[in-house]
Scaffold this active site. Structure first.
Site, PDB file in Angstrom:
ATOM      1  CG  HIS A   1      33.322  31.503  35.396  1.00  0.00           C
ATOM      2  ND1 HIS A   1      32.168  31.406  35.375  1.00  0.00           N
ATOM      3  CD2 HIS A   1      34.249  30.440  34.842  1.00  0.00           C
ATOM      4  CE1 HIS A   1      32.252  32.311  34.169  1.00  0.00           C
ATOM      5  NE2 HIS A   1      34.093  31.623  33.263  1.00  0.00           N
TER       6      HIS A   1
ATOM      7  CG  ASP B   1      32.468  34.097  29.900  1.00  0.00           C
ATOM      8  OD1 ASP B   1      33.369  34.427  30.098  1.00  0.00           O
ATOM      9  OD2 ASP B   1      32.074  32.974  31.443  1.00  0.00           O
TER      10      ASP B   1
END
Length: 464
Positions: free
Chosen positions: A279, A330
């Site tokens: 991220h 994810d």
């Protein structure tokens, strides 16, 4: 679920009218593949000479650098507004509810179906950031590696390439805060995690999977725990960590240490090319500069980050400093190469109110530049010899549908731009992983069995 472990085939070859090679597009390319699944030779401008002829343009399959497979089961179930302001932190409560119900059989069925869907979308390999370790009450299974071995079984059945990243997760927040009930299935101490890693090493080796490891986050592991594990575990191979995904994480880190999470990490840990920083959404300019200089990979998951309202990673500034990145799906709200790369580029356009933000210069193809970057970054993050059609690399390839009118008329970089910005997943026709065809004409040869097991798992979860 039955074990559909494939048999290695003998040397064979594939012929592509157009193929994306490391130095650009080539015509009439013969790709020689040996019995181990590696590319032996790549020869442009030749005749087929008995090679199998690909049904469209051929590209390297995309690596997927970040996955929580079990979260696919809750896709679409966190889209109802709450009483207050919804965020990652309210979404997490639905995740805890789902994770509390999953059996080992459910986990394998969910992961297998997910991995097939990812193959159909153009991914050839995955890094499973695996922290669902224990039974529903937090106790060890009779085999402490039970859940991780279910992930390996799902990879084996689907045929996707696997990098397994067991995750060390011990705390609920910075400073060693005790975990809460919803995290009971994730938690390890140092000794238990070392034992897990020791058991998984031969299991991964037997399957040809890559073994790395991960720290869940700076919230979930103390500096002392991180240093102890880095001194005792693998000294090479992938090392991943979630970092700076939400502004609250940044605020909590400042309260704990006086430093932002990325700043603390670079000041205290030996971040280098083996690290993948998942991220990094809220990295400031100095942190972007340090990340780019380190050679670490920014593990971007744009569809999930958008779904969770995390924020927008400054990919324009990062790429201007030659920062490396790859993509992951994810939480798997959209298991798609196209959605991840398209969302990445479009997020920069929306923020900047400009177009074509991630092209490497004037007159460059955005699609080609971000595809190439994600191939290289993903291969580095997975620690596998993938991401290129070149001798010595694993033969993990995507064949796009040459019968599609757009593909039929496209040449060179327009092939990637058409795929990513106009057509989508339906353009993927065939997918080869390590020399074996896994998807043919949009189907997996075990689709019916895999779908039935997945349906049973989802029904089981819906009953709770």
């Amino acid at each position: 679920m039955p074990d559909f472990r494939p048999q290695l085939q003998s040397n064979h070859s594939l012929y592509a009218s157009q193929a994306l090679l490391p130095d650009g597009w080539a015509r009439n390319v013969r790709i020689e593949i040996d019995a181990s699944g590696r590319i032996g030779a790549v020869t442009p401008d030749v005749a087929p000479d008995g090679a199998e002829i690909a049904a469209g343009p051929v590209l390297p399959a995309m690596p997927n650098l970040h996955s929580h497979a079990f979260q696919r089961a809750m896709s679409g179930l966190a889209e109802v507004s709450g009483a207050g302001s919804d965020s990652f932190w309210t979404w997490r409560e639905e995740m805890y509810r789902t994770v509390g119900q999953i059996t080992p059989e459910d986990a394998e069925a969910i992961a297998t179906r997910l991995y097939v869907d990812l193959l159909k979308a153009g991914f050839g390999s995955i890094a499973e950031f695996h922290y669902l370790h224990h039974d529903k009450d937090g106790a060890l299974f009779a085999d402490r590696a039970e859940m991780a071995k279910r992930i390996l079984a799902a990879a084996r059945t689907s045929g996707i390439g696997m990098t397994l990243l067991p995750v060390f997760y011990a705390h609920a927040n910075f400073g060693g805060v005790a975990p809460h009930e919803g995290q009971r299935r994730f938690i390890h101490d140092i000794d238990g995690f070392q034992r897990l890693m020791a058991e998984l090493a031969p299991a991964c080796a037997a399957q040809g999977a890559t073994l790395g490891y991960a720290f869940h986050s700076l919230r979930a592991a103390t500096p002392e725990e991180m240093n102890t594990l880095m001194a005792s575990l693998l000294k090479t191979g992938p090392l991943h960590i979630h970092i700076a995904e939400q502004q609250k994480e940044v605020d909590d880190s400042l309260a704990w240490s006086g430093k932002r999470p990325m700043q603390w990490l670079f000041d205290h840990m030996p971040v280098d090319e083996r690290w993948c920083l998942i991220h990094a959404t809220h990295a400031d300019p100095s942190e972007l500069q340090r990340m780019a200089a380190s050679g670490a990979i920014a593990g971007l998951c744009p569809a999930t980050e958008a779904n969770l309202g995390d924020g927008i990673f400054d990919a324009v500034a990062y790429r201007a400093q030659s920062g490396r990145f790859g993509i992951g799906t994810d939480s798997h709200v959209s298991p798609s190469v196209v959605d991840e790369l398209r969302t990445l580029e479009y997020s920069q356009r929306l923020r900047d109110e400009k177009r074509n933000r991630l092209a490497n210069g004037p007159h460059r193809s955005v699609g080609r530049d971000i595809y190439d970057a994600a191939l290289a970054g993903g291969a580095q993050a997975l620690g596998q010899p993938i991401g290129a059609i070149a001798p010595g690399k694993l033969a993990s390839l995507v064949v796009l549908d040459g019968d599609d009118a757009f593909m039929d008329s496209a040449k060179d970089d327009a092939i990637v731009d058409r795929w990513l910005f106009a057509l989508g997943d339906r353009t993927v026709r065939d997918v080869m992983v390590e020399g074996q065809w896994r998807i043919r004409n949009g189907r997996h040869d075990q689709d019916d069995i895999i779908n039935a097991a997945f349906k049973t798992a989802i029904r089981n979860l819906a009953r709770h």
